[in-house]
Design a protein around this motif. Sequence first.
Motif, short mmCIF file in Angstrom:
data_model
loop_
_atom_site.label_atom_id
_atom_site.label_comp_id
_atom_site.label_asym_id
_atom_site.label_seq_id
_atom_site.Cartn_x
_atom_site.Cartn_y
_atom_site.Cartn_z
N GLU A 152 -11.49 -17.12 11.84
CA GLU A 152 -12.72 -17.44 11.82
C GLU A 152 -13.10 -19.24 11.94
OE1 GLU A 152 -16.22 -16.23 8.82
OE2 GLU A 152 -16.18 -18.98 8.17
N ASN A 177 -22.69 -17.89 -0.52
CA ASN A 177 -22.33 -17.67 0.93
C ASN A 177 -23.97 -18.55 1.60
OD1 ASN A 177 -20.42 -15.94 0.20
ND2 ASN A 177 -21.16 -13.93 0.28
N ALA A 178 -25.05 -17.91 1.09
CA ALA A 178 -25.93 -18.52 2.16
C ALA A 178 -25.79 -20.20 2.54
CB ALA A 178 -27.15 -18.16 1.62
N ARG A 184 -15.40 -23.19 2.64
CA ARG A 184 -15.18 -21.48 2.44
C ARG A 184 -13.97 -21.02 1.61
NH1 ARG A 184 -16.24 -16.49 6.48
NH2 ARG A 184 -16.40 -15.41 4.21
N ARG A 244 -22.15 -24.50 7.34
CA ARG A 244 -21.06 -24.10 8.67
C ARG A 244 -21.97 -24.00 10.23
NH1 ARG A 244 -19.13 -17.58 9.43
NH2 ARG A 244 -21.64 -17.60 9.76
N LEU A 245 -23.68 -24.18 9.91
CA LEU A 245 -24.20 -24.13 11.26
C LEU A 245 -24.55 -26.08 11.31
CD1 LEU A 245 -27.64 -21.76 10.90
CD2 LEU A 245 -25.86 -22.37 12.99
N TYR A 250 -23.07 -21.58 2.13
CA TYR A 250 -22.31 -21.94 3.46
C TYR A 250 -22.85 -21.53 4.44
CZ TYR A 250 -17.68 -20.88 6.23
OH TYR A 250 -16.91 -20.46 7.03
N GLN A 251 -23.09 -20.61 5.19
CA GLN A 251 -24.15 -20.27 5.92
C GLN A 251 -24.99 -21.79 6.84
OE1 GLN A 251 -23.10 -17.28 7.32
NE2 GLN A 251 -22.72 -16.40 6.40
N ILE A 252 -25.99 -22.23 5.83
CA ILE A 252 -26.01 -23.34 6.46
C ILE A 252 -25.13 -24.00 6.63
CG2 ILE A 252 -27.95 -25.64 5.65
CD1 ILE A 252 -29.34 -22.97 3.73
#
Lengths: 402, 228
Positions: free
Chosen positions: A369, A263-264, A35, A270-271, A266-268
């Motif tokens: 977070e 950002n997309a 992040r 992170r999952l 990062y979301q993946i």
Amino acid sequence: MLLKVALRSLVRNKRRSLVTLATVAAGAAAMFSFRGFNTGLLNEYRKNAVHAHYGNGQVNTAGYRDKVLPKPWDAWIENPQEVLRTLLSLKGVEKVFPRLEFSALVSNGTRSLGARGTGIDGAAESEFFFTINIVEGQSLRAEPEGIVLGKGLAHSLDLKLGQRVTVLTNTVHGSLNGADFNVTGIFHTGSRELDDSFFQIQLPQAQRLMDTDKIEKISLGLRSHDDWPAVEKQVASTLPRLEATPFEILDKIYYQNSVDFLNAQYQIVRLIILFVVVLGIFNTATSSILERTQEFGMLRANGESKKEILSLIAIEGCIAAFLGAVAGLLIVWLSNVTFLKDGFFMPPGPGITRSFKTFIELHFSMAAESVLLTVAAGCLGSLLAAFKVLRMSISQALRQAG
Amino acid sequence: MGDAHVFEGNRLSLHYRLGDVDVPALSDIDFQIEAGKFTCLAGPSGSGKSTLLNLLGLIEPMQKGNLLYFGTPVAALSEKQMNHIRRHEIGFVFQNFYLIDVLTAEENVEYFLSRQGIPAAERTKAAGRALEWVGLSDHRGKRPQQMSGGQRQRVAIARALAKRPKVILADEPTANLDSKTGLSVLELLRKACSEQGHSVIMASHDLQAIGLADRVIRLRDGRRAEDV
């Protein structure tokens, strides 16, 4: 007492607890640093976009950007000096850069090409727009008859530094006008459309060519980009005929799309990290819980409900995950203030033609977070592991070999 | 204790499932256990005494028959009510002690008092008294792994007594102890009954235990021995 048992249970099997802490620490560190890396990268992209061409945003007459006008100069900004003074008086605005964009023919004497010219305040802009990619020569600066050309345009016209070039255009009144300039620089944006057709000259020269004292737009340099929403409001209230547009919209293709993409991504990531943490905790917690089956049986025989046993296991999982996450964050933070403190070089990104230095930018919200998500993952992993034991009857649990 | 019987069983049966095979553990058992007595469930290994004790402790789900706890049908109790009874009214002493190994002797005793909602100062006193009663005042700060088997079983008895339960259930409490240590544990349980008025029900095949009991219910092959 529950907390005491939970805390001390962490050291029942030190090796296993270390594996748990290391799993969570790695997950939290990966999330936190990724992040921070993304934020650092985006800030570099932003800095590049702001200081290469757009500034923090741009002011036009209201609706100008949304329309295709047969005579665009009718919608250009009148009394530019007064407007510039007003904009400079707004809180947060540090620099104003008047510009005038126009269509023209650029000729080397034997060959002419259609192009888009921009009249700028060269001296002022050379200081603020320091990330423009000048591949030869220098930016326009104070050179009154200078011209800076896109790489493709210069190449097509076989123009070199110091050579003369003629710019022909129609004035706002429809008559033909022209002037000669010296090539002082060649830029490269990475966008073929811009590089093949754009050039810059001094604003007074552009106004003379167009035979107008209006300007088309004003780029703004702010004290901080965080001031943009307030500046936008002030423009709307003090100069209602004008509208301000942030660079994110002006540079949607490169900047905003990069932000959305990262950002997309990062979301993946992170999952995936959270999934690995849940699996890791589930694995170690399962061994630990199965070893303690008889203890849980004894606790239930003495009146603890399934929910209370789950709470105990969840508390243990949360404490382990919290400690692991904090350790992970500390490692990232320490790395960032020691051997990563000078940043590191990245290959050219979207809209940038040179490698650039970036930093891992860490904020408290990212730390919070990362801790919250890894603690939740740790808790979930522990609870999933607990279900097998809780499905047993108490006597079954007591009979279970430890 | 309004009812003279702690437990009353009527045609209690229970089967275990081992793979595809049904193994009867208890078959049509009838019994009554009086309050305030030291009752021993005696019988050889596999006779069903531990299974019956587990049913009495509400830790084995009922299958068939009727079991009354102080006159209340156990089958009618909710999970919450059973948890309450186990927490406040039943004290367990197990063959394998089952102490929490990360807690000291004193903390092991205190743990369930804290779960009963007893304030810290009060439960520390109660734990101290219970440990003193079982002769372990000097060992209150020791962890289970620092104690002998007999000492661990005494902590388990202190843990059960400190709850001030209506009934203490002891499952083979001397099985893992030598005969001398076993006898001292049995004497403690006997004392808990005669001096403190607890109803003690113990599953054992130990002749010493049988000798100390007020009443013996003999089991063989899952039935009352008299009925075989």
